[in-house]
Design a protein around this motif. Structure first.
Motif, PDB file in Angstrom:
ATOM      1  N   GLY A  65      -6.307  94.034 -33.993  1.00  0.00           N
ATOM      2  CA  GLY A  65      -5.322  93.191 -34.341  1.00  0.00           C
ATOM      3  C   GLY A  65      -5.392  92.989 -35.901  1.00  0.00           C
ATOM      4  N   ALA A  66      -4.530  92.029 -36.298  1.00  0.00           N
ATOM      5  CA  ALA A  66      -4.411  91.834 -37.795  1.00  0.00           C
ATOM      6  C   ALA A  66      -5.407  91.142 -38.748  1.00  0.00           C
ATOM      7  N   GLN A  67      -6.342  90.730 -37.856  1.00  0.00           N
ATOM      8  CA  GLN A  67      -7.492  89.879 -38.719  1.00  0.00           C
ATOM      9  C   GLN A  67      -8.481  90.809 -39.151  1.00  0.00           C
ATOM     10  N   PRO A  68      -8.974  90.787 -40.230  1.00  0.00           N
ATOM     11  CA  PRO A  68     -10.081  91.457 -40.696  1.00  0.00           C
ATOM     12  C   PRO A  68     -11.501  91.216 -40.179  1.00  0.00           C
ATOM     13  N   ILE A  69     -12.313  91.913 -40.344  1.00  0.00           N
ATOM     14  CA  ILE A  69     -13.752  91.529 -39.794  1.00  0.00           C
ATOM     15  C   ILE A  69     -14.311  90.448 -40.818  1.00  0.00           C
TER      16      ILE A  69
END
Length: 200
Positions: A65-69
């Motif tokens: 998805g769009a959220q980064p680590i």
């Protein structure tokens, strides 16, 4: 008889077209190398004096998805102590069957390198501020690829005096371009993580 000839002609034309399309498919370009899908990264610092460990973890909450680590932990090291840094790098998209990406990176060692950046003077060894800004700056790599170039899944660190700062690790994917002098801006980034560093 004329109908039979027409039928044979149409059949040959269809077969010929099928062969043509098959031949075109054979010439289709192979998929390009892509960055690894990584959802969990754990840094493991093992104290060489007593084998105690310090771990720091980063997690990607939504996989592709769009959220980064996201970094979850600080790195807390003892002043003047020497540590061996290793990793657990996983793809947990399927929590029942996690994939060991660290093993994949080791197998494809000629396509990957870990680079490091840290607060100036945080470590007695290596000195400086890491090799993200300049690939030739000192980092104590314990592992190399088949060509003798640095990999970075195992490194050695001797903490300096008590202080706070940051510790950054960046994994680059460098298929077909990695050499012993390629840097942190060459290739594609698999992850780029900055942890708070506490030395006490």
């Amino acid at each position: 008889m004329r109908n039979l000839k027409n039928y044979l002609s149409i059949t040959l034309l269809i077969l010929g077209s099928g062969f043509f399309f098959t031949a075109c498919d054979d010439d289709a370009p192979e998929p390009e190398n892509t960055t690894e899908l990584i959802t969990d990264v754990t840094l493991v610092f093992t104290n060489t004096a007593d084998n105690s460990t310090v771990t720091a973890r980063a997690v990607d909450p939504d996989g592709i998805g769009a959220q980064p680590i996201q970094v979850l932990d600080d790195i807390e090291l003892a002043a003047d102590a020497t540590y061996i840094l290793t990793y657990e790098i996983l793809d947990r998209q399927d929590p029942t069957d996690p994939e060991d990406i660290g093993e994949e990176i080791a197998e494809e060692d000629d396509e990957h390198q870990l680079f490091y950046g840290f607060t100036e003077g945080a470590f007695a060894n290596p000195t400086g501020n890491g090799n993200i800004d300049n690939a030739g700056d000192p980092v104590d790599y314990n592992d190399q690829d088949g060509n003798g170039c640095n990999l970075g899944l195992e490194t050695t660190w001797t903490a300096g005096s008590a202080q706070t700062g940051t510790f950054r690790v960046r994994l680059q994917h460098q298929p077909d371009i990695k050499t012993c002098s390629t840097g942190a801006n060459d290739g594609d980034t698999d992850f780029d993580l900055t942890f708070n560093l506490i030395i006490s």
